[in-house]
Design a protein around this motif. Structure first.
Motif, short mmCIF file in Angstrom:
data_model
loop_
_atom_site.label_atom_id
_atom_site.label_comp_id
_atom_site.label_asym_id
_atom_site.label_seq_id
_atom_site.Cartn_x
_atom_site.Cartn_y
_atom_site.Cartn_z
N PHE A 95 -36.76 17.47 30.36
CA PHE A 95 -37.57 18.08 31.12
C PHE A 95 -39.01 17.29 31.06
O PHE A 95 -38.44 15.57 31.31
CB PHE A 95 -38.57 19.02 29.29
N GLY A 96 -39.91 17.72 32.44
CA GLY A 96 -40.03 16.77 33.25
C GLY A 96 -41.35 17.48 34.10
O GLY A 96 -40.71 18.32 34.99
N PHE A 97 -41.74 16.40 35.04
CA PHE A 97 -42.26 17.39 36.52
C PHE A 97 -41.11 16.09 37.74
O PHE A 97 -41.27 15.02 38.19
CB PHE A 97 -43.30 16.89 36.62
N HIS A 98 -40.62 17.43 38.99
CA HIS A 98 -40.72 16.20 39.60
C HIS A 98 -41.27 15.82 40.71
O HIS A 98 -42.05 16.38 40.74
CB HIS A 98 -39.33 17.31 40.54
N PRO A 99 -41.51 14.50 41.45
CA PRO A 99 -42.42 13.76 41.96
C PRO A 99 -42.99 14.53 43.40
O PRO A 99 -43.46 13.83 43.56
CB PRO A 99 -41.82 12.44 42.27
N GLU A 100 -41.68 15.16 44.18
CA GLU A 100 -41.34 15.68 45.34
C GLU A 100 -42.59 16.79 45.35
O GLU A 100 -41.86 18.42 46.74
CB GLU A 100 -40.10 15.40 46.23
N GLN A 101 -43.11 16.86 45.26
CA GLN A 101 -43.74 17.95 45.40
C GLN A 101 -45.22 18.17 45.26
O GLN A 101 -45.76 16.32 44.30
CB GLN A 101 -42.98 19.14 44.43
N ALA A 102 -46.12 18.46 45.52
CA ALA A 102 -47.69 17.87 45.30
C ALA A 102 -47.81 18.24 43.99
O ALA A 102 -47.19 19.25 42.99
CB ALA A 102 -48.52 19.41 45.96
#
Length: 281
Positions: A78-85
């Protein structure tokens, strides 16, 4: 319909006795009907497990549902992909709260990191790009991994890998997986010394930069991934990305390093199982 079941024939009989693990795939990003076909085809392609990395909260929740439907086969991160706003802080707080609630069901924190490609595009367009909030978010994920003793899956290439290494060292996190890594010799050596793992995608078959990394990196710290549904070139042109392709990654690695394919396949299996604390088959 994808005829994925045919590809198991590509492996030699001896190699096929050793299971495959796709160390990094966005299975929830495939269309729903393809998700089911892909997961149902894994056993016939000798794939024992996949590490299902997430893009954001909704993606993390989707991967948890898949893991519950396909226990042992789908291992969610689980996480948040950095290539997005970046979303509002309240939205990120919801993600961390949810991860806290489901920490027992996750094998790792991921995919997280820094936005190298988006930043590069902004620079080329003459647009301003503030990296600081992304660094702060990555540090928060590193702290979460440290607190819960979880591996962390990183999207951090070239000079961004050095920033990631700084944060990992600051918080004493050693279980780090740099997926599809590219970077300088000095950074590569630093990562290897720290015990961090890297994984190779099917572009190992046709990208010299990746082949060079494969020849240099310690063999007990390497894994195979697809990063599906990302598509590949060379012999994979026009094909839907599938975890069976990790067998071709392993075959290419064995040729590059002049090692026996069966032994290398066992090596990759053991490395991935050890890094993600997966039970032996």
């Amino acid at each position: 319909m994808n005829d994925w079941n045919l590809h198991s024939a590509n492996s030699s009989n001896a190699a096929a006795t050793v299971p495959l693990i796709d160390a990094h795939i966005h299975v929830d990003s495939y269309p729903p009907e393809q998700q089911e076909q892909l997961l149902a085809s894994l056993a016939d392609n000798h794939v024992e497990s996949i590490i299902a990395v997430s893009m954001h909260l909704a993606s993390s929740q989707a991967n948890l549902r898949l893991a519950e439907r396909w226990p042992g086969l789908v291992r969610p991160a689980f996480g948040f992909h950095p290539e997005q706003a970046l979303p509002p802080q309240t939205e990120l707080d919801l993600l961390f709260d949810w991860m806290d609630e489901h920490v027992q069901q996750m094998v790792a924190v991921g995919e997280v990191g820094l936005p190298y490609y988006n930043r590069l595009e902004a620079t080329r367009s003459g647009d301003a790009f503030d990296l600081a909030p992304y660094i702060a978010l990555l540090e928060r994920f590193v702290q979460f991994a440290s607190k819960h003793n979880k591996p962390i899956v990183l999207h951090a290439v070239y000079e961004d890998a050095d920033i990631a290494c700084d944060l990992l060292e600051r918080h004493d996190v050693t279980q780090a997986h740099f997926h599809w890594f590219k970077g300088s010799v000095a950074t590569t050596e630093r990562m290897a010394r720290n015990g961090y793992y890297v994984s190779f995608t099917p572009d190992l078959l046709y990208e010299e930069e990746i082949g060079s990394l494969a020849r240099q990196y310690p063999s007990n710290q390497v894994m195979a991934e697809t990063d599906g549904p990302w598509s590949f070139e060379g012999p994979f042109t026009g094909q839907q990305t599938h975890p069976w392709m990790t067998a071709e990654v392993i075959r290419a690695y064995s040729k590059l390093t002049r090692q026996d394919e069966v032994a290398v396949r066992q090596l990759f299996y053991d490395n991935t199982r050890r890094f993600y604390s997966l039970p032996n088959s």
